[in-house]
Design a protein around this motif. Structure first.
Motif, short mmCIF file in Angstrom:
data_model
loop_
_atom_site.label_atom_id
_atom_site.label_comp_id
_atom_site.label_asym_id
_atom_site.label_seq_id
_atom_site.Cartn_x
_atom_site.Cartn_y
_atom_site.Cartn_z
N ILE A 259 17.36 7.83 -14.14
CA ILE A 259 17.93 7.80 -13.14
C ILE A 259 16.99 8.70 -11.91
N ASN A 260 16.38 9.89 -12.68
CA ASN A 260 15.34 10.89 -12.54
C ASN A 260 14.18 10.15 -11.60
N SER A 261 13.90 9.28 -12.65
CA SER A 261 12.64 8.49 -13.41
C SER A 261 12.58 7.19 -12.05
N LEU A 262 13.79 6.40 -11.87
CA LEU A 262 14.25 5.47 -10.93
C LEU A 262 13.58 5.96 -9.34
N ALA A 263 14.45 7.03 -9.02
CA ALA A 263 14.33 8.27 -7.78
C ALA A 263 13.21 7.94 -7.77
N ASN A 264 11.65 8.40 -8.16
CA ASN A 264 11.31 8.56 -7.69
C ASN A 264 9.17 7.96 -7.86
N ARG A 265 10.18 6.69 -7.31
CA ARG A 265 9.67 5.43 -7.23
C ARG A 265 9.63 4.86 -5.87
N LEU A 266 8.45 4.90 -5.31
CA LEU A 266 8.39 4.71 -3.77
C LEU A 266 9.38 3.44 -3.58
N PRO A 267 10.18 3.41 -1.82
CA PRO A 267 11.40 2.68 -2.34
C PRO A 267 10.11 1.62 -1.36
N ASP A 268 10.64 0.26 -1.61
CA ASP A 268 9.55 -1.05 -1.39
C ASP A 268 9.23 -0.68 0.53
N ASN A 269 9.70 -0.38 1.12
CA ASN A 269 9.58 -1.06 2.43
C ASN A 269 9.31 0.30 3.20
N LYS A 270 8.39 1.93 1.94
CA LYS A 270 7.58 2.65 3.10
C LYS A 270 6.32 2.49 2.11
N LEU A 271 6.29 2.00 1.41
CA LEU A 271 5.04 1.62 0.28
C LEU A 271 3.24 1.40 1.36
N GLU A 272 2.95 1.89 0.95
CA GLU A 272 1.00 2.41 2.15
C GLU A 272 0.55 0.79 2.03
N LYS A 273 0.13 -0.09 2.45
CA LYS A 273 -0.58 -0.45 1.73
C LYS A 273 -1.95 -0.50 2.77
N PHE A 274 -2.60 -0.07 3.21
CA PHE A 274 -3.96 0.19 3.54
C PHE A 274 -4.43 1.34 3.66
N LEU A 275 -6.01 0.96 3.10
CA LEU A 275 -6.60 1.84 2.14
C LEU A 275 -7.84 2.24 3.30
N PHE A 276 -7.58 3.19 3.59
CA PHE A 276 -8.54 4.09 5.02
C PHE A 276 -10.28 4.31 4.23
N CYS A 277 -10.98 3.56 4.77
CA CYS A 277 -12.57 4.11 4.41
C CYS A 277 -13.61 3.98 5.28
N ALA A 278 -14.27 5.57 4.99
CA ALA A 278 -14.50 5.63 5.50
C ALA A 278 -16.49 5.22 5.25
N ASN A 279 -17.57 4.39 6.12
CA ASN A 279 -18.06 4.18 6.32
C ASN A 279 -19.26 4.89 6.66
N GLU A 280 -20.97 4.98 7.01
CA GLU A 280 -22.19 5.58 6.62
C GLU A 280 -21.54 6.03 8.26
N GLY A 281 -21.77 7.55 8.09
CA GLY A 281 -21.98 8.13 9.00
C GLY A 281 -20.08 8.75 9.71
N SER A 282 -19.73 8.29 10.88
CA SER A 282 -18.88 8.73 11.62
C SER A 282 -17.96 6.69 11.61
N SER A 283 -17.83 5.97 10.75
CA SER A 283 -17.82 5.16 10.73
C SER A 283 -16.30 4.60 10.11
N TYR A 284 -15.16 4.28 10.58
CA TYR A 284 -13.96 3.82 9.21
C TYR A 284 -13.41 2.89 9.65
N SER A 285 -12.89 2.43 8.51
CA SER A 285 -12.38 1.17 8.78
C SER A 285 -10.94 1.36 8.04
N LEU A 286 -9.74 0.10 7.74
CA LEU A 286 -8.62 -0.35 6.89
C LEU A 286 -9.15 -1.61 6.53
N TYR A 287 -8.38 -1.23 5.13
CA TYR A 287 -8.00 -2.97 4.54
C TYR A 287 -6.63 -2.93 4.00
N ASP A 288 -6.30 -4.03 3.68
CA ASP A 288 -5.08 -4.61 4.08
C ASP A 288 -5.35 -4.80 2.95
#
Length: 571
Positions: A259-288
């Protein structure tokens, strides 16, 4: 050479004295007829007449007996009831340089007797004999060899058994042999196959072993569950156990662990779906990762801010510190993930720093480590000491205020790197201390909001980046003993144990990690034979301990992964 005496024929002068083996042969014959024997050994009904000098020169056990103030020093007989007479005969024959007649039935008794009498050369011969039997042995016999090797400190034999089982586990770990193992041997197999087999595979073997003799083995279920990482077992398998397995349902400890192990899993409705990336210099983008869609964020500033730290909060993204034109800056900027209003300047950190580490913990942003200035070329050894920032700063998001907090005890002089990550109820830091050239240690310390406490270490590893997933820390490391190749290690916070993960499909050096959609991702740049660059994204399957290629991007589409978030900003 010869000489003459009067009229006699020339007499040959002896060249080398007594021929080799002459005295050994004479001793053998003397013992056979009891001639000049001055000591006897009784084992059961058998009495063996021997020579003290032979025993003392062959065995440290008898040498101690005859040269120290023990009663046997003054007696002519010793009784050894614990030794099999046939084995004692073999031992004595070996002392008198007669060949051994080894067999499977008595080899372990002979091995034990050689260790008891401290006859190292005989122990070695027993080890060599058993090592040659590995290929023809089943799992129970192999584990008996392992147990003796471990008991008698025969490290090479022990390593040979472990290596043989690891390489041939698919043949050796069959249901019949697994089921016939005693508990101690079974636990040993599970432990030294930790880095060879997945936790799911070992979990299945545990259930086979338990159900072979359920009445007598059911009580060991929770003990065996503790050997593996339940967080790596698919949720569907654990849920099925809780619902339908009678043995699990009868064990409160097992139910609690699952039960503790199952409680550790992230709930589906709170999953982070986007990767935050740093490009050259101060440019940033998100990947779904779910829709394979890129979005470019509003540029941070006109400058080329490098080596900044990034933290993702519920409502937006913070970019902290970094360097501009080789100067460290105290700047902090925020961008909302709910609506695109551009970057907003926030209160600055107290100490300008670059290459620092940051993490969100209990609604506050913690920033630690980093350096004051841009790295000089070439780097001097003193630079590592003088440029380390041991202070830890905390940003109260609600009150928009920075304060200095408790410094990390292990972080200071001779530091190579630091990584900060929040997991469960604690904030963890992974820092590396260098003792001398090519010798360093990775320390893990946890922070409960009041004090830091060192909880574990990993020799000769330098943390590059760490992320948290399912109450485990995944740490990307480099090592002075492993050239430039990076390795991934997994630290189970609850069990306080390390495990080395499968390597990436390509031996990349500049790798960044990120968690999104409940999965671990790694990103790096790859160079083809033609000199072209590709941006590679791989996903890690925890249960299978395997990396799989997810995506290849054009160079301009993906930069270095910094964080993940649950909302998308369209720039």
């Amino acid at each position: 050479m010869s000489f003459t005496t009067g009229c006699h024929r020339p007499v040959q002068r002896p060249q080398n004295g007594i021929k080799p083996g002459y005295l050994v042969e004479k001793l053998q014959n003397a013992r056979d007829i009891g001639k000049f024997c001055d000591f006897s050994i009784q084992t059961g009904p058998e009495i063996f007449s021997v020579h003290k000098c032979v025993l003392g020169l062959s065995s440290d056990y008898f040498a101690t007996m005859f040269t120290t103030e023990m009663k046997e020093k003054y007696e002519t007989t010793v009784t050894l009831d614990d030794i099999n007479p046939d084995v004692m005969k073999e031992i004595i024959n070996f002392m008198y340089a007669r060949p051994l007649t080894l067999g499977n039935s008595d080899i372990f008794e002979l091995f034990s007797a050689a260790n008891y009498f401290q006859i190292e050369i005989l122990k070695k011969k027993c080890g060599e004999y058993l090592k040659n039997k590995l290929l023809a042995s089943n799992l129970p016999y192999l584990m008996t060899i392992w147990e003796h090797a471990n008991k008698f400190s025969m490290e090479s034999l022990q390593a040979a058994v472990e290596s043989h089982i690891s390489k041939n586990f698919s043949l050796l770990l069959n249901e019949d042999d697994i089921s016939s193992l005693e508990l101690y041997h079974f636990k040993v197999v599970l432990k030294f196959l930790n880095n060879t087999l997945t936790d799911e595979y070992r979990f299945k073997k545990i259930m086979i072993w338990i159900k072979h003799d359920l009445a007598n083995r059911e009580e060991h279920l929770s003990e065996l569950f503790a050997v593996i990482d339940l967080d790596s077992i698919p949720k569907s398998i654990l849920s099925e156990l809780v619902s339908n397995d009678d043995a699990v349902m009868r064990s409160p400890q097992c139910l609690k662990m699952i039960i503790n192990s199952l409680a550790n899993r992230l709930p589906d409705n709170k999953l982070e779906k986007f990767l935050f990336c740093a490009n050259e210099g101060s440019s940033y983008s998100l990947y779904d990762v779910t829709t394979d869609r890129w979005s470019l964020l509003t540029p941070l500033d006109k400058g080329k801010r490098m080596h900044a730290s990034v933290v993702v909060c519920d409502d937006g993204i913070y970019v902290i510190g970094g360097e501009v034109n080789q100067l460290s800056v105290p700047s902090v900027h925020f961008i909302s993930t709910e609506k695109d209003q551009g970057w907003k300047a926030c209160p600055q950190i107290n100490e300008p720093r670059q290459n620092c580490s940051s993490a969100l913990y209990k609604s506050c942003i913690y920033v630690a480590g980093g350096r004051k200035h841009f790295k000089p070329e070439p780097i001097s050894p003193d630079w590592f000491v003088s440029e380390c920032l041991s202070s830890v700063e905390c940003f109260d998001i609600k009150n928009q205020k920075w304060i200095n907090t408790i410094p990390i005890p292990s972080y200071g002089t001779q530091q190579l790197s630091l990584s900060l990550v929040a997991c469960g109820n604690y904030l963890y830091t992974l820092c590396c201390k260098r003792f001398c050239y090519n010798v360093c240690t990775l320390y893990i310390e946890q922070f409960d909001g009041k004090k830091w406490e060192k909880i574990s270490e990993l020799p000769n590893e330098i943390p590059v980046q760490a992320v948290a997933l399912n109450k485990q820390l995944f740490c990307l490391c480099k090592s002075p003993l492993r050239s430039q190749t990076l390795a991934l290690f997994r630290y189970n916070c609850a069990r306080n144990c390390w495990k080395r993960c499968a390597p990436l499909t390509s031996p990349a050096n500049d790798v960044s990690l990120c968690v999104a959609n409940g999965k671990l991702y790694a990103h790096w740049m790859s160079t083809s034979a033609q000199g072209t660059f590709k941006s590679i994204l791989e996903g890690y399957n925890i249960s299978a301990n395997k990396w799989t290629n997810v995506k290849k991007f054009a160079v301009g589409n993906a930069g270095k992964l910094l964080a993940s978030c649950s909302s998308l900003v369209v720039g």
